[in-house]
Design a protein around this motif. Structure first.
Motif, PDB file in Angstrom:
ATOM      1  N   PHE A   1      29.512 -16.236   0.547  1.00  0.00           N
ATOM      2  CA  PHE A   1      29.635 -15.738   1.797  1.00  0.00           C
ATOM      3  C   PHE A   1      30.342 -14.475   2.151  1.00  0.00           C
ATOM      4  O   PHE A   1      30.870 -14.187   3.389  1.00  0.00           O
ATOM      5  CB  PHE A   1      30.427 -16.826   2.803  1.00  0.00           C
ATOM      6  CG  PHE A   1      29.827 -18.337   3.016  1.00  0.00           C
ATOM      7  CD1 PHE A   1      28.403 -18.112   2.694  1.00  0.00           C
ATOM      8  CD2 PHE A   1      30.454 -19.375   3.350  1.00  0.00           C
ATOM      9  CE1 PHE A   1      27.508 -19.589   2.759  1.00  0.00           C
ATOM     10  CE2 PHE A   1      29.819 -20.623   3.576  1.00  0.00           C
ATOM     11  CZ  PHE A   1      28.252 -20.407   3.385  1.00  0.00           C
ATOM     12  N   ASP A   2      30.740 -14.093   1.201  1.00  0.00           N
ATOM     13  CA  ASP A   2      31.340 -12.504   0.986  1.00  0.00           C
ATOM     14  C   ASP A   2      30.261 -11.574   1.191  1.00  0.00           C
ATOM     15  O   ASP A   2      30.633 -10.287   1.098  1.00  0.00           O
ATOM     16  CB  ASP A   2      32.232 -12.401  -0.369  1.00  0.00           C
ATOM     17  CG  ASP A   2      31.453 -12.344  -1.505  1.00  0.00           C
ATOM     18  OD1 ASP A   2      30.349 -13.339  -1.460  1.00  0.00           O
ATOM     19  OD2 ASP A   2      31.272 -11.664  -2.325  1.00  0.00           O
ATOM     20  N   LYS A   3      29.029 -11.786   1.180  1.00  0.00           N
ATOM     21  CA  LYS A   3      27.912 -10.933   1.408  1.00  0.00           C
ATOM     22  C   LYS A   3      27.728 -10.642   2.779  1.00  0.00           C
ATOM     23  O   LYS A   3      28.105 -11.655   3.810  1.00  0.00           O
ATOM     24  CB  LYS A   3      26.764 -11.435   0.598  1.00  0.00           C
ATOM     25  CG  LYS A   3      26.793 -11.367  -0.858  1.00  0.00           C
ATOM     26  CD  LYS A   3      25.725 -11.902  -1.276  1.00  0.00           C
ATOM     27  CE  LYS A   3      25.703 -11.860  -3.044  1.00  0.00           C
ATOM     28  NZ  LYS A   3      26.920 -12.457  -3.576  1.00  0.00           N
ATOM     29  N   ILE A   4      26.941  -9.663   3.404  1.00  0.00           N
ATOM     30  CA  ILE A   4      26.474  -9.396   4.828  1.00  0.00           C
ATOM     31  C   ILE A   4      25.779 -10.551   5.174  1.00  0.00           C
ATOM     32  O   ILE A   4      24.692 -10.935   4.611  1.00  0.00           O
ATOM     33  CB  ILE A   4      25.799  -8.033   4.641  1.00  0.00           C
ATOM     34  CG1 ILE A   4      26.884  -6.977   4.554  1.00  0.00           C
ATOM     35  CG2 ILE A   4      25.359  -7.836   6.328  1.00  0.00           C
ATOM     36  CD1 ILE A   4      26.248  -5.500   4.232  1.00  0.00           C
ATOM     37  N   HIS A   5      25.973 -11.241   6.366  1.00  0.00           N
ATOM     38  CA  HIS A   5      24.911 -12.104   7.038  1.00  0.00           C
ATOM     39  C   HIS A   5      23.991 -11.335   7.992  1.00  0.00           C
ATOM     40  O   HIS A   5      24.600 -10.695   8.836  1.00  0.00           O
ATOM     41  CB  HIS A   5      25.939 -13.323   7.610  1.00  0.00           C
ATOM     42  CG  HIS A   5      24.937 -14.350   8.162  1.00  0.00           C
ATOM     43  ND1 HIS A   5      24.482 -14.261   9.420  1.00  0.00           N
ATOM     44  CD2 HIS A   5      24.317 -15.499   7.511  1.00  0.00           C
ATOM     45  CE1 HIS A   5      23.535 -15.433   9.815  1.00  0.00           C
ATOM     46  NE2 HIS A   5      23.711 -15.993   8.621  1.00  0.00           N
ATOM     47  N   MET A   6      22.976 -11.325   7.769  1.00  0.00           N
ATOM     48  CA  MET A   6      21.979 -10.617   8.626  1.00  0.00           C
ATOM     49  C   MET A   6      21.060 -11.765   9.426  1.00  0.00           C
ATOM     50  O   MET A   6      20.557 -12.540   8.949  1.00  0.00           O
ATOM     51  CB  MET A   6      20.978  -9.616   7.679  1.00  0.00           C
ATOM     52  CG  MET A   6      19.879  -9.067   8.640  1.00  0.00           C
ATOM     53  SD  MET A   6      19.301  -7.991   7.621  1.00  0.00           S
ATOM     54  CE  MET A   6      17.943  -7.287   8.751  1.00  0.00           C
ATOM     55  N   THR A   7      20.929 -11.677  10.814  1.00  0.00           N
ATOM     56  CA  THR A   7      20.244 -12.350  11.597  1.00  0.00           C
ATOM     57  C   THR A   7      18.982 -11.306  12.155  1.00  0.00           C
ATOM     58  O   THR A   7      19.506 -10.332  12.794  1.00  0.00           O
ATOM     59  CB  THR A   7      20.880 -13.004  12.712  1.00  0.00           C
ATOM     60  OG1 THR A   7      21.888 -13.936  12.496  1.00  0.00           O
ATOM     61  CG2 THR A   7      20.145 -13.769  13.703  1.00  0.00           C
TER      62      THR A   7
END
Length: 135
Positions: free
Chosen positions: A53-59
């Protein structure tokens, strides 16, 4: 191949209260049909690191089309941003292409004002086109 849309609304903010950095592009502010929402935890803890969850979350266009990570490169130009995706992200986001390009009016997105947010969000993934005037 490249998927492209034009953003008429852009949101970029560091939310210290919720410890998240958010950058969003949408074709409409109130009733978006096409959009990208990028979120990054500003201070990930050990559990965030362990779960990725330290990575970019993309929707991309729908909550069901989202994932952590999968961005290989981000190219910021004066009137667009190009997000290069890996194979896993293409599938998870149900995207037609390996590159998602969002066009926008450069007068709406003052790149100099938001440069720090883009650098914080994308880090070493970010490339800024020399024509953007930010190098």
């Amino acid at each position: 191949m490249m998927s492209t849309f034009t953003a008429n609304f852009i949101y970029a903010q560091a939310d210290d209260e919720n410890d998240v950095l958010m950058i969003g592009f949408a074709d409409d502010q109130y009733d978006p049909q096409e959009y990208i929402l990028l979120q990054l935890t500003m201070h990930p803890d050990e559990q965030d690191l362990a779960l990725g969850f330290d990575k970019i979350h993309m929707t991309y266009n729908d909550e069901s089309q989202s994932q952590y990570g999968g961005i290989e490169k981000v190219l910021l130009k004066p009137g667009s941003i190009e997000i290069y995706l890996d194979e896993e992200a293409i599938e998870a986001l149900d995207c037609e292409a390996a590159v998602v390009r969002v066009n926008f009016d450069p007068d709406v997105l003052n790149l100099e004002e938001r440069r720090e947010l883009f650098e914080q969000m994308f880090g070493e993934l970010l490339e800024i086109d020399a024509e953007a005037g930010l190098l």
